[in-house]
Design an enzyme around this catalytic site. Structure first.
Site, PDB file in Angstrom:
ATOM      1  N   ASP A 103      13.439   2.565 108.691  1.00  0.00           N
ATOM      2  CA  ASP A 103      13.669   2.436 107.257  1.00  0.00           C
ATOM      3  C   ASP A 103      14.983   1.671 107.071  1.00  0.00           C
ATOM      4  O   ASP A 103      15.738   1.432 108.019  1.00  0.00           O
ATOM      5  CB  ASP A 103      13.688   3.804 106.561  1.00  0.00           C
ATOM      6  CG  ASP A 103      13.355   3.670 105.072  1.00  0.00           C
ATOM      7  OD1 ASP A 103      13.546   2.574 104.497  1.00  0.00           O
ATOM      8  OD2 ASP A 103      12.912   4.663 104.464  1.00  0.00           O
TER       9      ASP A 103
HETATM   10  C1  NOJ Z   1      13.794   2.570 101.676  1.00  0.00           C
HETATM   11  C2  NOJ Z   1      12.601   3.434 101.408  1.00  0.00           C
HETATM   12  O1  NOJ Z   1      12.814   4.714 101.964  1.00  0.00           O
HETATM   13  C3  NOJ Z   1      11.307   2.886 101.973  1.00  0.00           C
HETATM   14  O2  NOJ Z   1      10.246   3.659 101.474  1.00  0.00           O
HETATM   15  C4  NOJ Z   1      11.138   1.442 101.639  1.00  0.00           C
HETATM   16  O3  NOJ Z   1       9.911   0.972 102.153  1.00  0.00           O
HETATM   17  C5  NOJ Z   1      12.308   0.661 102.205  1.00  0.00           C
HETATM   18  N1  NOJ Z   1      13.542   1.143 101.613  1.00  0.00           N
HETATM   19  C6  NOJ Z   1      12.183  -0.833 101.945  1.00  0.00           C
HETATM   20  O4  NOJ Z   1      12.384  -1.111 100.619  1.00  0.00           O
END
Ligand code: NOJ
Length: 788
Positions: free
Chosen positions: A304
């Site tokens: 993430d």
């Molecule tokens: C953080 C989020 O937790 C995740 O769900 C998302 O896909 C990513 N950022 C990318 O934006």
């Protein structure tokens, strides 16, 4: 008419071996593996030969480059990078970009990658396409309330087509985290609290996006997130640690990810949380032992946003190099916006700290997905005219939204009868509330490229139906009053007395008042929006009570991204509808339900608490030694017994439980039957398929056609490890004309009857199962069978 329900998943049927942990770099490559491949394309020999041939030509830096991802568009996390992406791509120093939207934008970088970089390796473009790209569908928690895998696959399909047109070949969806705590803002992105339903829906998301063939020009690779157990953040506070037994991890939290992997998911995203003290982004147990060795996953794992660099905050290493090594070796193949793989891995390979084969394996996994997507043959996105919703887009968005709206309550009102559906008596309607005319809020959080200008609000939809007979008054703001935002910003709480008085006047002039109340989609739901209070924010409760005090019949339409705490409304408002954030056609869909053009069929996939102190609240509780009223397996306690597992100030039960949802018709259930009173343990263990069937006749006993979600619950009454008081193990959507009956059958076998024992082995044991079939987790029609 007879309906036989196909087993929804085979996710638990793999034979689990407990083998010793090995680092990702030491795992066998494709040629030596005889394991079953959940995604045949990624395992195909011809594809892997191409990957190996390319890998041989790559320098260490180029291989590391594949493992690096930057946001070259907007930021969806803290402090987005601001680098020269053209130059990085030209050097082969980035394998993927995220948040690059639009064909021209994507093509710009893709031309650099395939024309200027030494080995011409195309880029993956990732984006958060969560519930539609341009055509905005209801938020995932709403979609789950449809209990309709086919509907969800259709949503994923439309989203995939639009994402590809936008240059996106990789979506950060589906989010399959089990979410049992309404305080957690990301519950809105989930399918709710149940692993069985969550697994069925996870599978359909993957099938809809990927179509079982990544090379189709309108398929996108999925990223199943957030691996693992992110939804169990302690106290519902986002990014917080999770801590649970291996049994709970495997039995409750892992099944939806596993179902998605079995359905061929190309990638997973590792989560921000730690699991039992080990961060999920550097966790060899989940990323290598479970994902690769037990589930035979051949795709790749992206971290993430910044999760690799955040390992420093998790304090599992003194410096960036150490934590990057831990993440890579645990099985995180791509570093999203962490900028640590890019800056620390090469030196560690050169010093011998990290074996080069670890880098090879990460690059190999990423290249497999690029080849499977056909990006080497077709790297560019054809430029198409700007999006404008077509009649077909609108029709799909409207039909989908109507299937997600839950009728929570529809009690008769004296002299009027049930308020819903609205009949001819409702000549003049007062539409009240801060969410009645907010186009932005209809879209919900993570609205991708959705635009408020295309969204139909409830005010618009009711105006179309009622013209001058619609009165409108916002009453108050979503966030005014004693709410989080006002407090955080240090602003004085606005006094809404005047606008509440206006709303009261509107209600007095009308035959019925419809109140559209709830949360701000952007500000109060989604990532980083945990709440400690779950009531209607700001002055909305005050508004509701003031309008109800007029004595006019009141219908409450909730627009929320989580279960709300609405105890007062539950007791005093006769009709309550949960519309979530229903998407681009939400206003029309809500109106369709209010006026009875659509008979509601959705059912909750999350429990609504009576009080926030009950959270985390879910129906599949483990039993206690001192069960109380509210424990579904026991009758209410008869006397004033103090020593019970209960609160002294509140019931244990939910205000509206899992599986709950009413219809404008009534369904009656016959006595469920089992095809066999006893099932052989050995037969179950052989795992050859359904070993018995539970059947029930369901009848539409009302006067309009309707669809019922028939639900099957089991309780294993005696096992070596205690089992939940009820668990969903089957469901079916059944449409019935008035007076019509259907015979519904649920096959059961090893998948449904097995559980994890103290050795983390998936087993079946001799026992008696209680069986309930009905229209919610409170189902009462009961039978039983034995396993011997
Ligand atoms: C953080 C989020 O937790 C995740 O769900 C998302 O896909 C990513 N950022 C990318 O934006």
């Amino acid at each position: 008419m007879s309906i036989r329900i196909k087993p929804v998943q085979s996710y638990l049927s793999a034979a689990f071996q407990i083998v010793s942990l090995a680092l990702a770099g030491a795992t066998a490559c494709w040629a030596q593996s005889s394991a079953p491949a959940p995604n045949a394309q990624l395992a195909a020999k011809a594809l892997n030969q191409k990957v190996e041939a390319l890998l041989k030509q790559m320098t260490l830096e180029e291989k590391i480059g594949q493992t690096v991802q930057y946001s070259a568009g907007f930021a969806t996390g803290p402090s987005g990078s601001k680098l020269s992406y053209d130059e990085l791509v030209a050097r082969g120093a980035a394998g993927s970009l995220l948040n690059v939207i639009g064909a021209e934008h994507a093509n710009h970088y893709q031309h650099i990658a395939v024309e200027k970089s030494r080995l011409h390796i195309p880029l993956l473009f990732g984006d958060d396409v969560i519930h539609g790209d341009r055509t905005t569908f209801p938020v995932p928690l709403g979609l789950a309330a449809s209990w309709d895998p086919t509907l969800i696959a259709g949503v994923a399909r439309t989203a995939a087509v639009e994402a590809r047109a936008d240059g996106v070949n990789w979506v950060f969806s589906p989010m399959v985290d089990i979410a049992r705590d309404a305080r957690w803002g990301r519950i809105v992105e989930s399918a709710g609290e149940d692993p069985y339903l969550g697994s069925a829906l996870a599978r359909s998301w993957v099938e809809g996006y990927q179509q079982g063939d990544l090379s189709k020009p309108d398929s996108v690779a999925v990223s199943v997130k957030h691996f693992a157990a992110y939804g169990a953040a302690i106290a519902g506070r986002d990014y917080n640690a999770t801590d649970m037994s291996d049994i709970t991890l495997r039995q409750v939290y892992l099944p939806p990810y596993h179902a998605a992997v079995d359905a061929g998911a190309a990638t997973l995203m590792s989560s921000f949380n730690s699991i039992n003290g080990v961060p999920a982004t550097a966790n060899p147990y989940t990323l290598t032992q479970i994902l690769r060795k037990e589930w035979h996953f051949d795709g790749f794992v992206v971290s993430d946003w910044g999760a690799v660099s955040e390992l420093l905050n998790h304090s599992i290493g003194p410096d960036g190099a150490t934590v990057a090594r831990k993440a890579l070796e645990a099985g995180v193949d791509m570093d999203m916006e962490g900028n640590l793989y890019a800056t620390t891995i090469a030196a560690q390979v050169r010093s011998g700290e990290i074996p080069e084969k670890v880098v090879d394996e990460a690059a190999r996994r990423i290249l497999r997905v690029k080849f499977a997507l056909g990006l080497f043959e077709h790297p560019f996105t054809p430029v198409t005219p700007a999006y404008a919703p077509t009649a077909a887009n609108r029709a799909q968005a409207r039909a989908v939204a109507a299937e997600t709206i839950v009728l929570l309550k529809n009690d008769p009102v004296e002299g009027v009868g049930a308020l819903l559906p609205l009949g001819k008596a409702a000549k003049t309607v007062a539409l009240i509330g801060p969410l009645a005319d907010s186009a932005q809020d209809m879209l919900g959080s993570w609205d991708a490229q959705g635009e408020p200008k295309f969204a139909v609000t409830l005010r618009q939809a009711l105006t179309e139906r009622l013209g001058g007979h619609l009165l409108y008054a916002p009453g108050c703001g979503v966030l005014s009053g004693e709410d989080e935002k006002t407090l955080l910003e240090g602003k004085p709480a606005p006094d809404d007395a005047a606008s509440i008085a206006e709303a009261v006047e509107a209600a007095k002039k009308a035959d019925v008042a419809v109140l559209a109340l709830g949360e701000s989609a952007d500000w109060m739901t989604g990532e980083a929006t945990s709440r400690t209070r779950l009531g209607l924010p700001g002055n909305q409760e005050q508004l509701l009570e003031a309008v109800a005090a007029t004595g006019k019949p009141v219908i409450l339409v909730l627009l929320t991204g989580r279960p709300a705490e609405i105890k007062w409304a539950g007791a005093h408002i006769p009709a309550i509808v949960e519309a979530w954030f229903p998407g681009m056609e939400g206003g029309h869909a809500v109106a369709d339900v209010l006026f009875g053009d659509v008979n509601p069929s959705a059912k909750l996939t999350v429990s609504f608490p009576r009080a926030v102190g009950q959270e985390p609240l879910y129906y599949a509780q483990l039993p206690t030694g001192r069960p109380a009223h509210g424990d579904l397996s026991h009758a209410p306690a008869s006397g004033p017994e103090k020593y019970q597992s209960r609160y002294i100030d509140e019931d244990n039960s939910a205000l509206f439980p899992f599986g709950w949802g009413l219809s404008y018709t009534r369904f009656s259930y016959g006595q469920p039957t089992v095809s066999k009173a006893e099932v052989g343990l050995r037969d179950l263990e052989a795992g050859r398929g359904p070993d018995l069937t539970v059947a029930v006749d369901v009848r539409n006993a009302g006067s309009v056609a309707g669809t019922e979600v028939v639900q099957l619950y089991l309780r294993n009454t005696s096992a070596s490890v205690e089992q939940p008081v009820r668990e969903l193990k089957g469901f079916a959507r059944v449409t019935l004309q008035p007076g019509e009956s259907k015979h519904v059958e649920f096959p059961l076998g090893f998948d449904e009857l097995s559980f994890y024992n103290v050795e983390s082995k998936q087993v079946v044991e001799p026992t008696t199962y209680k069986v309930w079939v009905g229209g919610s987790s409170l189902a009462t029609a009961e039978t039983s069978f034995k396993v011997e």
